[in-house]
Design an enzyme around this catalytic site. Structure first.
Site, PDB file in Angstrom:
ATOM      1  N   CYS A   1      -3.289   1.395   6.578  1.00 31.91           N
ATOM      2  CA  CYS A   1      -3.536   0.748   7.870  1.00 31.91           C
ATOM      3  C   CYS A   1      -4.233   1.717   8.814  1.00 31.91           C
ATOM      4  O   CYS A   1      -4.933   1.316   9.730  1.00 31.91           O
ATOM      5  CB  CYS A   1      -2.215   0.274   8.466  1.00 31.91           C
ATOM      6  SG  CYS A   1      -0.970   1.550   8.478  1.00 31.91           S
TER       7      CYS A   1
ATOM      8  N   GLU B   1       4.053  -4.794  12.391  1.00 25.53           N
ATOM      9  CA  GLU B   1       3.122  -3.662  12.207  1.00 25.53           C
ATOM     10  C   GLU B   1       1.976  -4.211  11.377  1.00 25.53           C
ATOM     11  O   GLU B   1       2.172  -4.534  10.203  1.00 25.53           O
ATOM     12  CB  GLU B   1       3.800  -2.529  11.428  1.00 25.53           C
ATOM     13  CG  GLU B   1       4.953  -1.881  12.144  1.00 25.53           C
ATOM     14  CD  GLU B   1       4.562  -0.622  12.892  1.00 25.53           C
ATOM     15  OE1 GLU B   1       3.353  -0.434  13.164  1.00 25.53           O
ATOM     16  OE2 GLU B   1       5.454   0.170  13.199  1.00 25.53           O
TER      17      GLU B   1
ATOM     18  N   ASN C   1       0.807  -1.237   0.000  1.00 25.68           N
ATOM     19  CA  ASN C   1       0.000   0.000   0.000  1.00 25.68           C
ATOM     20  C   ASN C   1       0.836   1.283   0.000  1.00 25.68           C
ATOM     21  O   ASN C   1       0.411   2.282  -0.563  1.00 25.68           O
ATOM     22  CB  ASN C   1      -1.021  -0.018   1.145  1.00 25.68           C
ATOM     23  CG  ASN C   1      -0.394  -0.058   2.511  1.00 25.68           C
ATOM     24  OD1 ASN C   1       0.696  -0.583   2.689  1.00 25.68           O
ATOM     25  ND2 ASN C   1      -1.075   0.505   3.491  1.00 25.68           N
TER      26      ASN C   1
HETATM   27  P1  NAD Z   1       0.147  -9.336   3.406  1.00 29.17           P
HETATM   28  O1  NAD Z   1       0.195  -9.801   4.813  1.00 29.17           O
HETATM   29  O2  NAD Z   1      -0.674 -10.108   2.443  1.00 29.17           O
HETATM   30  O3  NAD Z   1       1.634  -9.312   2.774  1.00 29.17           O
HETATM   31  C1  NAD Z   1       2.660  -8.561   3.360  1.00 29.17           C
HETATM   32  C2  NAD Z   1       4.009  -9.161   2.947  1.00 29.17           C
HETATM   33  O4  NAD Z   1       4.163 -10.440   3.546  1.00 29.17           O
HETATM   34  C3  NAD Z   1       4.163  -9.374   1.450  1.00 29.17           C
HETATM   35  O5  NAD Z   1       5.468  -8.978   1.091  1.00 29.17           O
HETATM   36  C4  NAD Z   1       3.983 -10.870   1.305  1.00 29.17           C
HETATM   37  O6  NAD Z   1       4.605 -11.423   0.175  1.00 29.17           O
HETATM   38  C5  NAD Z   1       4.628 -11.373   2.572  1.00 29.17           C
HETATM   39  N1  NAD Z   1       4.226 -12.721   3.002  1.00 29.17           N
HETATM   40  C6  NAD Z   1       3.051 -13.363   2.768  1.00 29.17           C
HETATM   41  N2  NAD Z   1       3.073 -14.570   3.371  1.00 29.17           N
HETATM   42  C7  NAD Z   1       4.276 -14.699   3.980  1.00 29.17           C
HETATM   43  C8  NAD Z   1       4.881 -15.722   4.782  1.00 29.17           C
HETATM   44  N3  NAD Z   1       4.257 -16.850   5.079  1.00 29.17           N
HETATM   45  N4  NAD Z   1       6.121 -15.506   5.270  1.00 29.17           N
HETATM   46  C9  NAD Z   1       6.767 -14.340   5.006  1.00 29.17           C
HETATM   47  N5  NAD Z   1       6.248 -13.354   4.250  1.00 29.17           N
HETATM   48  C10 NAD Z   1       5.007 -13.522   3.752  1.00 29.17           C
HETATM   49  O7  NAD Z   1      -0.294  -7.822   3.446  1.00 29.17           O
HETATM   50  P2  NAD Z   1      -0.632  -6.846   2.232  1.00 29.17           P
HETATM   51  O8  NAD Z   1      -1.946  -7.242   1.646  1.00 29.17           O
HETATM   52  O9  NAD Z   1       0.550  -6.716   1.344  1.00 29.17           O
HETATM   53  O10 NAD Z   1      -0.773  -5.439   3.002  1.00 29.17           O
HETATM   54  C11 NAD Z   1      -1.951  -4.981   3.583  1.00 29.17           C
HETATM   55  C12 NAD Z   1      -1.907  -5.128   5.091  1.00 29.17           C
HETATM   56  O11 NAD Z   1      -0.808  -4.422   5.633  1.00 29.17           O
HETATM   57  C13 NAD Z   1      -3.136  -4.509   5.763  1.00 29.17           C
HETATM   58  O12 NAD Z   1      -3.609  -5.359   6.766  1.00 29.17           O
HETATM   59  C14 NAD Z   1      -2.597  -3.225   6.372  1.00 29.17           C
HETATM   60  O13 NAD Z   1      -3.323  -2.745   7.473  1.00 29.17           O
HETATM   61  C15 NAD Z   1      -1.222  -3.656   6.757  1.00 29.17           C
HETATM   62  N6  NAD Z   1      -0.359  -2.479   6.939  1.00 29.17           N
HETATM   63  C16 NAD Z   1       0.006  -2.123   8.218  1.00 29.17           C
HETATM   64  C17 NAD Z   1       0.781  -0.980   8.437  1.00 29.17           C
HETATM   65  C18 NAD Z   1       1.180  -0.553   9.833  1.00 29.17           C
HETATM   66  O14 NAD Z   1       2.025   0.322   9.938  1.00 29.17           O
HETATM   67  N7  NAD Z   1       0.625  -1.108  10.887  1.00 29.17           N
HETATM   68  C19 NAD Z   1       1.196  -0.225   7.345  1.00 29.17           C
HETATM   69  C20 NAD Z   1       0.803  -0.612   6.064  1.00 29.17           C
HETATM   70  C21 NAD Z   1       0.031  -1.749   5.877  1.00 29.17           C
END
Ligand code: NAD
Length: 538
Positions: free
Chosen positions: A297, A263, A168
């Site tokens: 987020c 996060e 995002n």
């Molecule tokens: P996601 O969890 O689908 O993926 C995030 C990352 O994790 C990607 O790079 C993905 O390839 C990797 N990943 C997936 N499975 C994995 C595994 N088993 N082991 C290691 N890595 C793995 O999230 P998304 O759809 O890319 O992002 C959206 C989410 O991120 C939302 O829930 C949003 O709230 C959150 N977010 C949080 C913050 C914060 O600061 N708290 C900031 C931005 C986004």
């Protein structure tokens, strides 16, 4: 040292491609799972080579070797090198915004304001303050109990940091960790989201030629590459993403005893009180809900408005929402999968009695999700219980601030909350009762762009910290050094354990508060005699 940055994000990332070269048997690099076209349409995006999961171990091994030398580079020199990233970033502002528009669907203005400019502040903040933040600090030692001794704490790099990020904010989020992690002397192996691999490669290209080979490497791919990275013997995992993935990562890290920073998602509320500046509150809430098409987020995903002003506030929010221009003010959503989640939540809420006031779900399959406002009474619907991550704003009318606080805190998420009021003193008192990691009064969400402000949550929002010296505490480990210049041949607590030593131990307990005044005086006398016996080895 500095080499010219290339405009091709893929080609500009030699670390990724070179590192991907050694292949495990049967683990060939491929075009991978990456989308060929962005949500904004147009020509296909540049190709990106996926890193084979079997090649990740080699990347981490190279990073580990490179990190040792990097940690020896004086902090001031590290800062000097990384400071150069600021000019490169700003000089490439238009190119970065254009890529973000194509790869994520962001409006160009939003891309520049949220993902380019704040990173210049970030680089300034860390490169200027890092020497002081890493400076060693003395530990006070009682000279009577610990004669001849001096203690100090140095903050030292963790080693190899695995950075796994979402789609995002694919430029800003990685940089918030890469910059301080490198300055602290770590190597970073960065796995961008498979949805935004070109933005990930572009981020790495900003450091081309500034760092020894291997200190910043990119592993491109999906969850299998992320999992391989955690399994490759890294020293810290910094993860930003969904709760579901965060839990998997927490388990994988726990099994390997690797520290982790998580996060995760959010379900932020805006609490709008009767004494607010209604126009500012309405505008702020509309921006907080719909910026980045709600894919933040910290998006406002619930508004609790006090009864007294509810009608006027809702009317204004609806009017402002209807003025938003699709594709200009609010971009398309980034993925069809996310748009489908938002559609399902919206439809369930409407089926459960929510009143649609603006927008509504688009044709199935469309990413152009209109900014949507609805009035909701019941919270037992996924739209209020789960993260939405899309441009839908449910408004709920509450009796008073008490009810708004209780409902806000009832969520399993607790990332940020905003309070909209002119009663600043009361606002601070209410803020202290909120669970979220960030509370903003008369504003929302933007503080992730402030490098000196901790960004953190609790509950299902995770507990990692980005930005500020608190983030540095995660990216380094405190090491304690003790120096003893005492010439005595032994210490009081060394062998042999004798009756005199036992007397000393218990007399000390009485002297230090275990007895009343007369008991303490008696213990002092005992101590003097016991010390004398101890000196004689008894
Ligand atoms: P996601 O969890 O689908 O993926 C995030 C990352 O994790 C990607 O790079 C993905 O390839 C990797 N990943 C997936 N499975 C994995 C595994 N088993 N082991 C290691 N890595 C793995 O999230 P998304 O759809 O890319 O992002 C959206 C989410 O991120 C939302 O829930 C949003 O709230 C959150 N977010 C949080 C913050 C914060 O600061 N708290 C900031 C931005 C986004």
């Amino acid at each position: 040292m500095e080499t010219k940055a290339t405009a091709l994000p893929h080609a500009a990332c030699p670390a990724a491609n070179e590192a991907a070269a050694p292949q495990a048997p049967g683990a060939a690099a491929s075009a991978g799972p990456f989308p060929e076209r962005g949500p904004a349409g147009g020509e296909p995006l540049d190709g990106v080579t996926q890193t084979a999961p079997g090649a990740v171990g080699e990347i981490v091994a190279r990073a580990r070797a490179a990190q040792r030398a990097w940690a020896e580079v004086p902090v001031a020199e590290r800062a000097q090198r990384i400071a150069k990233v600021k000019r490169r970033l700003l000089a490439r502002a238009e190119e970065i915004a254009a890529l973000l528009h194509r790869e994520c669907g962001k409006p160009i203005e939003e891309a520049a304001l949220a993902e380019v400019l704040p990173n210049a502040d970030l680089i300034d903040y860390w490169t200027v303050s890092i020497e002081e933040l890493l400076d060693e600090s003395p530990v006070d030692l009682d000279p009577i109990a610990y004669p001849g001794k001096a203690g100090r704490i140095r903050r030292e790099p963790r080693g190899v940091v695995a950075l796994i990020t979402p789609w995002n904010y694919p430029v800003a989020i990685p940089l918030r960790t890469i910059v301080p992690a490198l300055l602290a002397g770590n190597a970073v192996v960065f796995k961008p989201s498979e949805v935004t691999p070109r933005s990930g490669a572009l981020v790495a290209s900003l450091f081309d030629g500034l760092l020894p080979d291997g200190v910043l490497a990119v592993a491109q791919g999906g969850g299998d590459v992320g999992a391989a990275l955690i399994d490759a013997g890294v020293d810290l995992v910094v993860f930003t993403g969904s709760v579901a993935t965060g839990k998997k990562i927490a388990v994988a890290c726990a099994e390997r005893l690797v520290p982790t920073s998580l996060e995760l998602g959010g379900k932020d509320s805006a609490i709008v009180l009767g004494d607010c500046d209604l126009e500012r509150a309405a505008r702020g809430v509309v921006w907080g809900a719909f910026t980045n098409a709600g894919q933040s987020c910290a998006s406002i995903e619930r508004v609790y408005v006090e009864q007294a002003i509810a009608d006027r506030f809702i009317e204004r929010v609806v009017a402002l929402t209807r003025q938003l221009r699709p594709g200009v003010d609010v971009g398309v959503m980034t993925t069809a999968q996310q748009a489908e989640i938002v559609r399902r939540q919206l439809e369930a809420a409407v089926a459960g009695g929510a009143e649609l006031l603006a927008g509504g779900a688009p044709e199935p399959g469309s990413l152009a999700f209109p900014p949507t406002v609805l009035k909701v009474e019941r919270e037992d619907t996924p739209l209020l219980r789960e993260e939405t991550f899309g441009p839908v704003l449910p408004v709920l009318v509450v009796k008073d601030a008490e009810e708004a606080i209780a409902r806000t805190n009832a969520s399993r998420f607790a990332l940020t909350t905003s309070l909209w009021t002119r009663g600043y003193e009361r606002a601070h008192a209410l803020a202290r009762r909120l669970r979220s990691g960030v509370v903003t009064i008369n504003n929302h969400g933007f503080t992730g762009a402030l490098p000196g402000a901790p960004w953190t949550g609790t509950g299902d929002s995770g507990s990692g910290v980005t930005s500020s010296p608190h983030a540095l505490a995660e990216l380094t480990r405190p090491r304690f050094y003790l120096e003893d210049r005492r010439r005595a041949k032994g210490e009081l607590w060394w062998y042999p354990y004798t009756p005199a030593l036992r007397t000393i131990a218990f007399a000390m307990a009485r002297v230090r508060g275990g007895a009343g005044w007369s008991g303490r005086v008696g213990a002092l006398v005992e101590l003097v005699a016991a010390f004398a016996r101890r000196l004689l080895g008894r």
